[in-house]
Write a protein that holds these residues in place. Structure first.
Motif, PDB file in Angstrom:
ATOM      1  N   VAL A 169      -3.490  -4.334   1.796  1.00 57.98           N
ATOM      2  CA  VAL A 169      -4.642  -3.796   1.074  1.00 57.98           C
ATOM      3  C   VAL A 169      -4.190  -2.713   0.099  1.00 57.98           C
ATOM      4  CG1 VAL A 169      -6.756  -2.447   1.313  1.00 57.98           C
ATOM      5  CG2 VAL A 169      -6.335  -4.369   2.845  1.00 57.98           C
ATOM      6  N   THR A 170      -3.335  -1.822   0.565  1.00 63.37           N
ATOM      7  CA  THR A 170      -2.842  -0.735  -0.282  1.00 63.37           C
ATOM      8  C   THR A 170      -2.084  -1.267  -1.482  1.00 63.37           C
ATOM      9  OG1 THR A 170      -2.665   0.695   1.667  1.00 63.37           O
ATOM     10  CG2 THR A 170      -1.455   1.359  -0.308  1.00 63.37           C
ATOM     11  N   ASP A 171      -1.214  -2.264  -1.251  1.00 61.37           N
ATOM     12  CA  ASP A 171      -0.399  -2.802  -2.340  1.00 61.37           C
ATOM     13  C   ASP A 171      -1.248  -3.525  -3.382  1.00 61.37           C
ATOM     14  OD1 ASP A 171       1.764  -1.771  -1.089  1.00 61.37           O
ATOM     15  OD2 ASP A 171       2.533  -3.663  -0.313  1.00 61.37           O
ATOM     16  N   THR A 172      -2.203  -4.335  -2.926  1.00 63.56           N
ATOM     17  CA  THR A 172      -3.023  -5.077  -3.890  1.00 63.56           C
ATOM     18  C   THR A 172      -3.926  -4.142  -4.689  1.00 63.56           C
ATOM     19  OG1 THR A 172      -4.603  -5.515  -2.088  1.00 63.56           O
ATOM     20  CG2 THR A 172      -3.011  -7.238  -2.609  1.00 63.56           C
ATOM     21  N   GLU A 173      -4.429  -3.088  -4.041  1.00 64.28           N
ATOM     22  CA  GLU A 173      -5.248  -2.117  -4.773  1.00 64.28           C
ATOM     23  C   GLU A 173      -4.410  -1.326  -5.770  1.00 64.28           C
ATOM     24  OE1 GLU A 173      -7.129   0.243  -1.825  1.00 64.28           O
ATOM     25  OE2 GLU A 173      -8.711  -1.235  -1.372  1.00 64.28           O
ATOM     26  N   ALA A 175      -1.783  -2.329  -7.291  1.00 65.59           N
ATOM     27  CA  ALA A 175      -1.367  -3.186  -8.399  1.00 65.59           C
ATOM     28  C   ALA A 175      -2.431  -3.286  -9.479  1.00 65.59           C
ATOM     29  CB  ALA A 175      -1.024  -4.579  -7.872  1.00 65.59           C
ATOM     30  N   GLN A 176      -3.698  -2.997  -9.143  1.00 65.89           N
ATOM     31  CA  GLN A 176      -4.788  -3.133 -10.109  1.00 65.89           C
ATOM     32  C   GLN A 176      -5.142  -1.817 -10.795  1.00 65.89           C
ATOM     33  OE1 GLN A 176      -5.777  -6.415 -10.275  1.00 65.89           O
ATOM     34  NE2 GLN A 176      -4.312  -6.735  -8.640  1.00 65.89           N
ATOM     35  N   VAL A 177      -4.603  -0.693 -10.304  1.00 67.78           N
ATOM     36  CA  VAL A 177      -5.049   0.619 -10.785  1.00 67.78           C
ATOM     37  C   VAL A 177      -4.763   0.806 -12.265  1.00 67.78           C
ATOM     38  CG1 VAL A 177      -4.629   3.087 -10.615  1.00 67.78           C
ATOM     39  CG2 VAL A 177      -4.940   1.736  -8.541  1.00 67.78           C
ATOM     40  N   SER A 178      -3.546   0.494 -12.701  1.00 70.27           N
ATOM     41  CA  SER A 178      -3.129   0.798 -14.074  1.00 70.27           C
ATOM     42  C   SER A 178      -3.439  -0.332 -15.048  1.00 70.27           C
ATOM     43  CB  SER A 178      -1.624   1.083 -14.097  1.00 70.27           C
ATOM     44  OG  SER A 178      -0.909  -0.039 -13.608  1.00 70.27           O
ATOM     45  N   ASN A 275       0.105  -7.522 -13.482  1.00 64.29           N
ATOM     46  CA  ASN A 275      -0.138  -8.264 -12.252  1.00 64.29           C
ATOM     47  C   ASN A 275      -1.488  -8.969 -12.340  1.00 64.29           C
ATOM     48  OD1 ASN A 275       2.196  -7.577 -10.640  1.00 64.29           O
ATOM     49  ND2 ASN A 275       1.370  -5.509 -10.526  1.00 64.29           N
ATOM     50  N   PRO A 276      -1.590 -10.163 -11.783  1.00 64.52           N
ATOM     51  CA  PRO A 276      -2.880 -10.875 -11.847  1.00 64.52           C
ATOM     52  C   PRO A 276      -3.942 -10.170 -11.025  1.00 64.52           C
ATOM     53  CG  PRO A 276      -1.323 -12.046 -10.445  1.00 64.52           C
ATOM     54  CD  PRO A 276      -0.559 -10.945 -11.090  1.00 64.52           C
TER      55      PRO A 276
END
Length: 751
Positions: A169-173, A175-178, A275-276
């Protein structure tokens, strides 16, 4: 020096494909990732990598090292998509090699054709592959290319530890921040300019100008760049030079809007590939997959009444609400009894009076249909939708149809599949069993009322993850099941596709290890990049499906009042003798065991698999302690549509010392099998190694390949009109009969 370092890394990658794993086991599965990251750090070396990979591909073809071709080709294409600029000569060389693959058997010719089509477009319109990937993955609004993609990661919280779920969960979130839409539009603009203009593009000034622009201006130039690329890609007469000239005009117009000076042109600079779009889901509800897909197609924010759609999510009938709720209808519906026969000459003569017989008003009044009861489209009318990959017409238009004399009604435009959902499953064979259940339920729902099929392209991906923790609900026998036993599907895919084995199967133990590492700067450097990057690489390049047969099972219970249960499984069905509970049954069982040995008497009826594929019905009676049906073969060359049944048979032996019993393994192959307890003693049935899917007090089981629900519907319709037909006739002959679950890999099955 740079070229020799890249060549050494590529050769190390090939040695791993030959089974020569690196000395450090932690490097397994990371060689491809480190190679691409090395190029990302210095994008000007992209052309060197592509040139080396082309040479290795040509060498592999000459030397008949076919197992190198697909891994090298995927590595090359991924580098080419991310490269800032590739010359037309080098791109043409890759294109010519892909055309050579068309003479090879599948999957080489399939992958070669797909990449040849992409490269032909890339040669004319440099940067097109990058542009389309970013637009679809980030769901950027673009009329010339309106496609959207999203990755859904599903994990079963009862199969994965809390630490792994939290880390994912932490990694996927993170990856979308920037990744804001504005930043992604800037990426598309800068990459397109550099791909077309090469070193003639001043990237520093271009980035600074775009950074200072308001978002509306950035979006305007983004639309201009996309339109120029899409027009060039569609026009056969457009060449690379014309496209570059068009982009150069846009480039100078953008720079002229700022006070940017003439900065000296440097070497090529890379543009990040974002990242997608990824969402992580803990799979807690049976209908959760279907709900997420519906919300992806029609988000709550876009519907007329979010409350209406929310209520429908709870009642699991979204398509009915979307098409029937009053808030979505333009006009109210009234129940009006129609006396119109539908024949033009039956219309009353009064309708012809105003305006003369030839006037437009007369024509309109005569042929305008009054508001009547809106008939729901029957599933049988939409049977063309029911097969995945169909291009049939969509839902009925909302405007009322008018009958015109001698003019057939215009067919409705088919809805395009503008959405692609990429479903990534994390776990072992048990989560794939849940996926088979959900997929079967989705297909049945689509058969009743088509909604997703004509609008959504559905792709499945599987990443094995084993925590090493035994299932607390499992029986003693299942608790001892090894990790290889729980990942039979992954093992089969790894044997069929070496690149899947190298890049994906290695994550089986790596993800739990990275998730449980103590927090440190080095940990975030690895996990925040590696896990997300590998998932993105897999879904982007893994486009070849391996289709697994889903099996239907019908369970009958010893209580006649209890309705039979119907279920499906993908990997395994296991039966086990159930212990007696009542004292009377216990006494009878003990006597029976003393005389005939442990286990129960079974009647096994099955259709034997023969080379000629003719039906050969057999039946055998035996005493057994249990059996296991395996749907995943141990060898990738074996037939996937066949069950390997292992029956533990109890054989009575009479000798001088008395009576004894021995267990004998009885093996058979079948697609259709029925097991019945002849002494009415119940047994247990467990599906897909999941103790949560255990049936007790079972007296009989029937197993067969699961049929595609749309095939069953059309078959039923056909049988109404030809009662004596036993073979498939009409449309049924051309429909997929069996329900297959496709799981994407990099190569499919390499024979």
């Amino acid at each position: 020096e740079v070229e020799s370092d890249i060549l050494r890394r590529v050769r190390t990658l090939l040695r791993e494909l030959d089974g020569h794993h690196p000395a450090c086991q932690c490097d397994r599965g990371m060689l491809r990732w480190t190679l691409h990251k090395k190029i990302d750090q210095n994008p000007s070396n992209s052309s060197i990598l592509v040139r080396i990979l082309v040479k290795e591909l040509e060498r592999a073809e000459r030397g008949d090292f076919r197992h190198y071709i697909i891994p090298l080709l995927h590595t090359l294409m991924y580098a080419l998509i991310k490269a800032p600029c590739i010359s037309e000569e080098l791109c043409g060389r890759v294109y010519d090699f892909c055309k050579k693959l068309l003479t090879l058997p599948k999957p080489f010719c399939t992958i070669g054709l797909d990449y040849a089509i992409r490269l032909k477009m890339e040669r004319t319109t440099p940067g097109m592959l990058y542009q389309r990937m970013v637009i679809s993955e980030q769901s950027l609004r673009s009329d010339p290319y309106p496609y959207q993609e999203k990755i859904f990661i599903f994990a079963d919280p009862e199969l994965l530890s809390k630490a792994i779920c939290n880390a994912l969960v932490t990694d996927t979130e993170a990856a979308q921040v920037s990744q804001s839409p504005r930043a992604c539009m800037c990426y598309v603009i800068t990459h397109a300019m550099q791909a077309a203009l090469g070193e003639g593009c001043d990237m520093g000034s271009l980035k600074a100008t775009l950074q200072d622009m308001p978002r509306s201006d950035v979006e305007h130039w983004f639309q201009q760049v996309v339109a120029a690329a899409e027009c060039a890609g569609k026009e056969a007469s457009t060449d690379r030079g014309q496209h570059a000239a068009r982009l150069e005009e846009i480039y100078h117009t953008i720079l002229s809007s700022s006070q940017a000076g003439d900065a000296p042109l440097g070497e090529l600079q890379g543009t990040p590939l974002p990242n997608p779009s990824i969402s992580f889901h803990l799979w807690t509800e049976d209908d959760q997959l279907w709900k997420e897909l519906v919300l992806f197609i029609r988000p709550l924010s876009q519907s007329c009444e979010p409350d209406c759609l929310s209520q429908d999510l709870d009642s699991f009938e979204i398509p009915d609400i979307i098409s029937e709720c009053e808030c979505c209808d333009e006009q109210p519906r009234f129940s009006v009894l129609s006396t119109d026969s539908g024949i033009e000459r039956d219309l009353p003569a009064a309708a012809e009076e105003p305006g003369g017989p030839g006037s437009a008003d007369t024509e309109q009044s005569r042929l305008q249909r009054k508001g009547g009861i809106k008939k729901k489209p029957s599933p049988l009318e939409s049977v063309a939708f029911l097969q995945a990959g169909c291009n049939g017409p969509g839902a009925k238009p909302t405007v009322k149809a008018q009958r015109r004399a001698g003019t057939p009604p215009e067919p409705a435009a088919p809805p395009q599949r503008l959405h692609t959902a990429r479903i990534v499953l994390l776990g072992d064979d048990r989560i794939l069993g849940r996926l088979a259940q959900a997929y079967h339920s989705l297909r049945k729902r689509e058969t009743r009322r088509v909604f997703l099929t004509p609008r959504l392209n559905l792709q499945f991906y599987y990443i094995p993850v084993v925590t090493g923790q035994p299932d607390p609900l499992a029986d003693v026998d299942h608790a001892a099941t090894g990790q290889e036993e729980l990942c039979e599907v992954a093992g089969y895919l790894g044997r069929a596709d070496p690149w899947y084995e190298s890049n994906i199967n290695t994550l089986c133990h790596m993800i739990p290890k990275l998730a449980t590492m103590p927090s440190s700067p080095s940990k975030h450097l690895v996990t925040d990049l590696f896990i997300t990057d590998v998932i993105a690489y897999y879904v982007r390049m893994g486009i070849q499906p391996v289709c697994f047969q889903v099996y239907a099972v019908k369970v009958f219970f010893n209580d006649p009042a209890q309705e039979p249960a119907e279920d499906v499984f993908l990997t395994e069905l296991r039966t086990q003798v159930q212990e007696s509970t009542s004292p009377r049954e216990l006494s009878v069982t003990k006597k029976k065991t003393t005389l005939d040995g442990p286990g129960i008497d079974l009647m096994v009826s099955y259709r034997k698999v023969v080379v000629s594929d003719r039906a050969k019905e057999l039946a055998v009676s035996l005493r057994s302690t249990g059996l296991v049906m395996k749907a995943i073969p141990a060898d990738e060359a074996e037939d996937l549509v066949c069950l390997n049944v292992n029956i533990t048979e109890i054989v009575k032996i009479n000798n001088l010392s008395g009576r004894s019993f021995s267990a004998v393994a009885n093996r058979l192959k079948s697609r259709y099998i029925k097991i019945r307890s002849t002494e009415q003693r119940p047994f247990m049935v467990c599906l897909d190694k999941d103790s949560r899917r255990t049936y007790r007090n079972v007296i009989s089981v029937e197993v067969s390949p699961c049929l595609e629900p749309s095939y069953c519907l059309q078959k039923t319709r056909t049988m109404k009109f030809s009662l004596h037909e036993t073979e498939d006739v009409g449309l049924v002959k051309y429909m997929a009969k069996s329900l297959l679950l496709p799981i994407n890999t990099f190569a499919g099955v390499i024979q």
